[in-house]
Design a protein around this motif. Structure first.
Motif, PDB file in Angstrom:
ATOM      1  N   THR A 265      -0.303  42.672  50.539  1.00 22.55           N
ATOM      2  CA  THR A 265      -0.375  43.380  49.248  1.00 22.55           C
ATOM      3  C   THR A 265      -0.203  42.342  48.136  1.00 22.55           C
ATOM      4  N   PRO A 266      -1.192  41.460  47.963  1.00 22.57           N
ATOM      5  CA  PRO A 266      -1.011  40.342  47.024  1.00 22.57           C
ATOM      6  C   PRO A 266      -0.705  40.786  45.587  1.00 22.57           C
ATOM      7  N   ASP A 267      -1.089  42.020  45.215  1.00 18.54           N
ATOM      8  CA  ASP A 267      -0.775  42.504  43.857  1.00 18.54           C
ATOM      9  C   ASP A 267       0.736  42.628  43.630  1.00 18.54           C
ATOM     10  N   ALA A 268       1.488  42.901  44.692  1.00 21.93           N
ATOM     11  CA  ALA A 268       2.934  43.150  44.526  1.00 21.93           C
ATOM     12  C   ALA A 268       3.671  41.884  44.068  1.00 21.93           C
ATOM     13  N   PRO A 269       3.540  40.756  44.784  1.00 24.92           N
ATOM     14  CA  PRO A 269       4.221  39.550  44.274  1.00 24.92           C
ATOM     15  C   PRO A 269       3.670  39.108  42.918  1.00 24.92           C
ATOM     16  N   LYS A 270       2.377  39.417  42.655  1.00 27.45           N
ATOM     17  CA  LYS A 270       1.782  39.069  41.361  1.00 27.45           C
ATOM     18  C   LYS A 270       2.492  39.852  40.239  1.00 27.45           C
ATOM     19  N   ILE A 271       2.707  41.149  40.454  1.00 27.59           N
ATOM     20  CA  ILE A 271       3.389  41.984  39.449  1.00 27.59           C
ATOM     21  C   ILE A 271       4.835  41.517  39.278  1.00 27.59           C
ATOM     22  N   HIS A 272       5.487  41.174  40.391  1.00 25.05           N
ATOM     23  CA  HIS A 272       6.875  40.705  40.291  1.00 25.05           C
ATOM     24  C   HIS A 272       6.956  39.410  39.489  1.00 25.05           C
ATOM     25  N   ALA A 273       5.993  38.505  39.733  1.00 26.26           N
ATOM     26  CA  ALA A 273       6.003  37.229  39.004  1.00 26.26           C
ATOM     27  C   ALA A 273       5.799  37.475  37.506  1.00 26.26           C
ATOM     28  N   LEU A 274       4.895  38.405  37.162  1.00 26.90           N
ATOM     29  CA  LEU A 274       4.658  38.726  35.749  1.00 26.90           C
ATOM     30  C   LEU A 274       5.919  39.310  35.119  1.00 26.90           C
ATOM     31  N   LEU A 275       6.612  40.184  35.864  1.00 26.14           N
ATOM     32  CA  LEU A 275       7.843  40.796  35.346  1.00 26.14           C
ATOM     33  C   LEU A 275       8.944  39.744  35.191  1.00 26.14           C
ATOM     34  N   ASN A 276       9.050  38.867  36.188  1.00 28.03           N
ATOM     35  CA  ASN A 276      10.048  37.797  36.091  1.00 28.03           C
ATOM     36  C   ASN A 276       9.785  36.936  34.861  1.00 28.03           C
ATOM     37  N   GLY A 277       8.500  36.745  34.568  1.00 32.14           N
ATOM     38  CA  GLY A 277       8.102  35.962  33.401  1.00 32.14           C
ATOM     39  C   GLY A 277       8.538  36.604  32.094  1.00 32.14           C
ATOM     40  N   ARG A 278       8.763  37.924  32.123  1.00 33.35           N
ATOM     41  CA  ARG A 278       9.265  38.627  30.928  1.00 33.35           C
ATOM     42  C   ARG A 278      10.787  38.672  30.921  1.00 33.35           C
ATOM     43  N   GLY A 279      11.391  38.022  31.895  1.00 28.41           N
ATOM     44  CA  GLY A 279      12.853  38.012  31.976  1.00 28.41           C
ATOM     45  C   GLY A 279      13.436  39.194  32.728  1.00 28.41           C
ATOM     46  N   GLU A 280      12.569  39.942  33.412  1.00 28.40           N
ATOM     47  CA  GLU A 280      13.039  41.129  34.138  1.00 28.40           C
ATOM     48  C   GLU A 280      13.610  40.774  35.510  1.00 28.40           C
ATOM     49  N   THR A 281      14.589  41.561  35.947  1.00 32.52           N
ATOM     50  CA  THR A 281      15.088  41.485  37.321  1.00 32.52           C
ATOM     51  C   THR A 281      14.638  42.770  38.009  1.00 32.52           C
ATOM     52  N   ILE A 282      14.042  42.636  39.192  1.00 27.74           N
ATOM     53  CA  ILE A 282      13.451  43.807  39.840  1.00 27.74           C
ATOM     54  C   ILE A 282      14.424  44.466  40.813  1.00 27.74           C
ATOM     55  N   VAL A 283      14.577  45.775  40.638  1.00 26.31           N
ATOM     56  CA  VAL A 283      15.362  46.577  41.580  1.00 26.31           C
ATOM     57  C   VAL A 283      14.371  47.450  42.342  1.00 26.31           C
ATOM     58  N   ASN A 284      14.520  47.488  43.662  1.00 27.00           N
ATOM     59  CA  ASN A 284      13.607  48.256  44.506  1.00 27.00           C
ATOM     60  C   ASN A 284      14.109  49.693  44.653  1.00 27.00           C
ATOM     61  N   ASP A 285      13.301  50.657  44.215  1.00 20.34           N
ATOM     62  CA  ASP A 285      13.715  52.070  44.296  1.00 20.34           C
ATOM     63  C   ASP A 285      13.633  52.599  45.721  1.00 20.34           C
ATOM     64  N   HIS A 286      12.494  52.409  46.362  1.00 23.10           N
ATOM     65  CA  HIS A 286      12.384  52.868  47.754  1.00 23.10           C
ATOM     66  C   HIS A 286      11.327  52.083  48.515  1.00 23.10           C
ATOM     67  N   ILE A 287      11.480  52.097  49.832  1.00 18.43           N
ATOM     68  CA  ILE A 287      10.512  51.496  50.746  1.00 18.43           C
ATOM     69  C   ILE A 287       9.965  52.639  51.591  1.00 18.43           C
ATOM     70  N   ALA A 288       8.631  52.702  51.717  1.00  9.54           N
ATOM     71  CA  ALA A 288       8.021  53.821  52.443  1.00  9.54           C
ATOM     72  C   ALA A 288       7.279  53.340  53.688  1.00  9.54           C
ATOM     73  N   PHE A 289       7.377  54.160  54.720  1.00  8.53           N
ATOM     74  CA  PHE A 289       6.734  53.863  56.003  1.00  8.53           C
ATOM     75  C   PHE A 289       5.933  55.084  56.456  1.00  8.53           C
ATOM     76  N   ARG A 290       4.922  54.817  57.293  1.00  3.74           N
ATOM     77  CA  ARG A 290       4.138  55.890  57.903  1.00  3.74           C
ATOM     78  C   ARG A 290       4.245  55.769  59.418  1.00  3.74           C
ATOM     79  N   THR A 291       4.245  56.912  60.110  1.00  3.11           N
ATOM     80  CA  THR A 291       4.253  56.862  61.566  1.00  3.11           C
ATOM     81  C   THR A 291       3.603  58.127  62.144  1.00  3.11           C
ATOM     82  N   PHE A 292       3.535  58.184  63.469  1.00  2.00           N
ATOM     83  CA  PHE A 292       3.072  59.380  64.182  1.00  2.00           C
ATOM     84  C   PHE A 292       4.302  60.108  64.731  1.00  2.00           C
ATOM     85  N   ASN A 293       4.229  61.430  64.868  1.00  2.22           N
ATOM     86  CA  ASN A 293       5.395  62.208  65.336  1.00  2.22           C
ATOM     87  C   ASN A 293       5.491  62.212  66.860  1.00  2.22           C
TER      88      ASN A 293
END
Ligand code: NI
Length: 272
Positions: A21-49
């Motif tokens: 997901t190359p967009d994700a580290p790209k967005i984080h780098a842009l945010l870091n460049g604005r002086g932001e610290t990133i907090v992760n709200d949730h991590i999502a997974f998919r599976t079969f039952n």
């Protein structure tokens, strides 16, 4: 390979996710460049039952570290069920695990899926299932396309196996954006494509949770016989939570009808 600490598991997830997901580290780098610290709200997974990889089995990787279930969600049209997990430490991300109700699909799809799950070694539980990648051998591209006809969700899962579907930036923790709308506008200026299904912002302050996401990008992915095809991978999500008037604390749950639209961020006809 087995991760013995929660942070080790999270680091493993981010390392795997950020590659596909190359967009994700790209967005984080842009945010870091604005002086932001990133907090992760949730991590999502998919599976079969299906044993041994159903929601509860995967959830045990997190309950072992003090997480407990915080909600249950049903998605009738997509034929999914999900559980969310929360930790007493508010700085730790929520976990959202959904599973396909495999038995509600065609006999052909069920046979294919059971063939995939049968490749997970017996006795694998919790964190081992996440870290033993790939979960199953690459599927034939024709099989992937056949599954997609019935379920975008199942198609994605057949190709990628059990791995992170998305990480989520907590908008509340950002200092340079006043709203999720402002954040979305900035993403667009930076050239990212938002999931507009049902409007870019899912949920309202009244529902205590607003979410948006970018569309998954296509990257070359390996199928059976070493064939490479460009398919939608993972996306990045953004969430703003509001205080629950009943408790005065930030709402910890999810909104089923919002999540229903967010799932469409990996749709093969809309991916970028
Ligand atoms: Ni999400």
């Amino acid at each position: 390979m087995s991760e013995t600490t929660l942070q080790g598991l999270f680091d493993f997830f981010w390392a795997d996710y950020s590659v596909i997901t190359p967009d994700a580290p790209k967005i984080h780098a842009l945010l870091n460049g604005r002086g932001e610290t990133i907090v992760n709200d949730h991590i999502a997974f998919r599976t079969f039952n299906i044993d041994p990889i159903g929601v509860e089995a995967l959830g045990s990787a997190f309950t072992a570290f003090g997480y407990s279930t915080s909600g249950e969600y049903h998605f009738e049209k997509k034929k999914l069920r999900a559980l969310s997990y929360a930790h007493p430490d508010p700085m730790l991300p929520h976990i959202f695990i959904s599973e396909l109700l495999t038995g509600e699909f065609s006999a052909e799809l069920q046979d294919i899926v059971h063939g995939l799950v049968a490749q997970v070694p017996a006795g694998r539980t919790g964190g081992d299932i996440f870290t033993d990648l790939p979960t199953w051998a690459p599927v034939p591209f024709e099989t992937y396309k056949r599954i997609l006809e019935e379920s975008e969700y199942a198609g994605w899962l057949s190709a990628f196996g059990i791995r992170v579907n998305h990480f989520t930036v907590l908008i509340n923790a950002l200092k340079t954006f006043g709203s999720l709308q402002e954040f979305n506008d900035w993403l667009k200026v930076e050239g990212f494509v938002l999931n507009e299904s049902g409007g870019a912002i899912k949920g309202t302050p009244g529902e205590l949770l607003e979410q948006s996401s970018i569309m998954a990008r296509r990257i070359p992915w390996k199928f059976a016989g070493g064939e490479m095809h460009d398919i939608p991978t993972c996306y990045h999500e953004f969430a703003r939570r509001y205080a629950d008037p009943a408790t005065g604390e930030l709402y910890r749950g999810f909104i089923a009808k919002s999540a229903d639209r967010i799932f469409e961020s990996t749709d093969s006809d809309k991916a970028v």
